[in-house]
Design an enzyme around this catalytic site. Structure first.
Site, mmCIF file in Angstrom:
data_model
loop_
_atom_site.group_PDB
_atom_site.id
_atom_site.type_symbol
_atom_site.label_atom_id
_atom_site.label_comp_id
_atom_site.label_asym_id
_atom_site.label_seq_id
_atom_site.Cartn_x
_atom_site.Cartn_y
_atom_site.Cartn_z
ATOM 1 N N GLU A 154 32.087 -5.792 0.204
ATOM 2 C CA GLU A 154 30.684 -5.624 -0.195
ATOM 3 C C GLU A 154 30.105 -4.442 0.577
ATOM 4 O OE1 GLU A 154 28.854 -9.859 -1.475
ATOM 5 O OE2 GLU A 154 29.274 -9.662 0.671
ATOM 6 N N GLU A 175 38.362 -16.462 -2.451
ATOM 7 C CA GLU A 175 37.694 -15.185 -2.725
ATOM 8 C C GLU A 175 38.001 -14.209 -1.598
ATOM 9 O OE1 GLU A 175 33.741 -15.548 -4.317
ATOM 10 O OE2 GLU A 175 33.044 -13.804 -3.172
ATOM 11 N N ASP A 184 36.589 -10.413 -0.416
ATOM 12 C CA ASP A 184 35.441 -9.551 -0.725
ATOM 13 C C ASP A 184 35.415 -8.227 0.015
ATOM 14 O OD1 ASP A 184 34.342 -11.599 -2.256
ATOM 15 O OD2 ASP A 184 33.061 -12.332 -0.638
#
Length: 296
Positions: free
Chosen positions: A114, A110, A112
C-alpha cells in the site's frame, strides 16, 4: 489425502528451511512484460481506467466521484507476481495506491503493498502487511530511496511454501517465513487473486487522517505497465497446487535469501524503516515469526 499431504508439508518445510540458511539463494526470474488484458480485468469504475499503447500501459484515475481498480482473471497458489507502477505525482495526500494478493473468504489470506500519498515535497510511505487466516496487524512502513512518482519501478511478490518476499526493483524489503511450527499460520491452501486500486483513504492514509485529500489538485493518476504473473493457477476451492515442488520457485535457491539479499534487507531496515510491528513496544512480546524473519 492430498489435503493431508499438503498439511504435512507445511508443518515440515519451515524446519527444512532453517537447515538451508546460508546456502546460495537466487533472485526471482526476470518478469515478462505482457498487456493488461492478458492477466487482468477491471473490477469497478471502468471509465476511470485509461489504456495506452495497446493495453501495455494503463492509468487509474481518482476524482471526487470515485476511484477504480482491477483484478487478475485467475486465482493462484504460489508464484511470482510483478507490476511496474508510477505513483500519483504532486500533492497526493489522502490517496492510496494498493497492489496485493487476497483470498476470498472470511478467514482470508492477504499480502499487501500500500502506497500512502503525501503533501507535495514529502516522501511517499510504503506500507506492507500480511494476513493469515484473517489475522493481520503485521504492518511495516518504509520510505523509498527514490521518488516513485518520477518513473516506473517494479514491485514484486515471491510466494512459495517456504517464504513470502516483497521486492522493490531487485531489493528485498521484507520477508515473511513459513513459521507454522511456531504456531503462526502461513498462506498455503487458499488460492489468491491479485488486485490493484487507487482510492481515497483520507480518514487514515496521511498522518493518521490529519491530512485530507485536496480535490482541487485532482484528478489523481497512477500509471501501470508490465503485468507479470507466473503462478500456479488454481480454482478458488483448491487446497494444493497440482504441480507443487516442480516449479522454479519451489527449488532450493528460492527457499531463502542469499547473503547479498540479506545485506540489502538489512540496509532497508537500518536506513528506511519507519515502523515495524516486530519492534513496537506496545506489542510486547514480539510475534513468534519476528526473529525468523530477521526483524529483531
Amino acid at each position: 489425502m492430498a489435503s493431508s499431504f499438503s498439511s504435512y508439508l507445511c508443518l515440515c518445510l519451515p524446519l527444512l528451511a532453517l537447515a538451508i540458511v546460508g546456502t546460495n539463494g537466487a533472485p526471482p526470474r526476470k518478469p515478462i512484460d505482457v498487456p493488461f488484458q492478458k492477466n487482468y480485468v477491471p473490477t469497478w469504475a471502468y471509465d476511470h481506467i485509461k489504456y495506452f499503447n495497446g493495453g501495455n500501459e494503463i492509468s487509474l484515475v481518482l476524482d471526487k466521484s470515485t476511484g477504480t481498480g482491477f483484478q487478475s482473471k485467475g486465482s493462484y497458489l504460489f508464484g511470482h507476481f510483478s507490476m511496474q507502477i508510477k505513483m500519483v505525482p504532486g500533492d497526493s495526500a489522502g490517496t492510496v495506491t494498493a497492489y496485493y494478493l487476497s483470498s476470498q473468504n472470511s478467514e482470508h489470506d492477504e499480502v499487501d503493498f500500500e502506497f500512502l500519498g503525501n503533501r507535495s515535497g514529502q516522501p511517499y510511505i510504503l506500507q506492507t502487511n500480511v494476513f493469515t487466516g484473517g489475522k493481520g496487524d503485521r504492518e511495516q512502513r518504509i520510505y523509498l530511496w527514490f521518488d516513485p512518482t518520477k518513473d516506473y519501478h517494479s514491485y514484486s511478490i515471491l510466494w512459495n511454501m517456504y517464504q513470502i518476499v516483497f521486492f522493490v526493483d531487485s531489493v528485498p524489503i521484507r520477508v515473511f517465513k513459513n513459521s507454522k511450527d511456531l504456531g503462526v499460520r502461513f498462506p498455503f491452501n487458499q488460492p489468491m487473486k491479485l488486485y490493484s486500486s487507487l482510492w481515497n483513504a483520507d480518514d487514515w492514509a496521511t498522518r493518521g487522517g490529519l491530512e485530507k485529500t485536496d480535490w482541487s489538485k485532482g484528478p489523481f493518476v497512477a500509471s501501470y505497465r508490465g503485468f507479470h504473473i507466473d503462478g500456479c493457477e488454481s480454482s478458488v476451492e483448491a487446497k494444493f497446487c497440482a504441480s507443487q515442488g516442480m516449479r522454479w520457485w519451489d527449488q532450493k535457491e528460492f527457499q531463502d535469501l542469499d547473503s547479498w539479499q540479506y545485506r540489502r534487507l538489512l540496509w532497508v531496515r537500518k536506513k528506511y524503516t519507519i515502523y515495524n510491528y516486530c519492534t513496537d513496544p506496545k506489542r510486547s512480546p514480539a510475534a513468534p515469526e519476528c526473529r525468523r524473519d530477521r526483524d529483531i
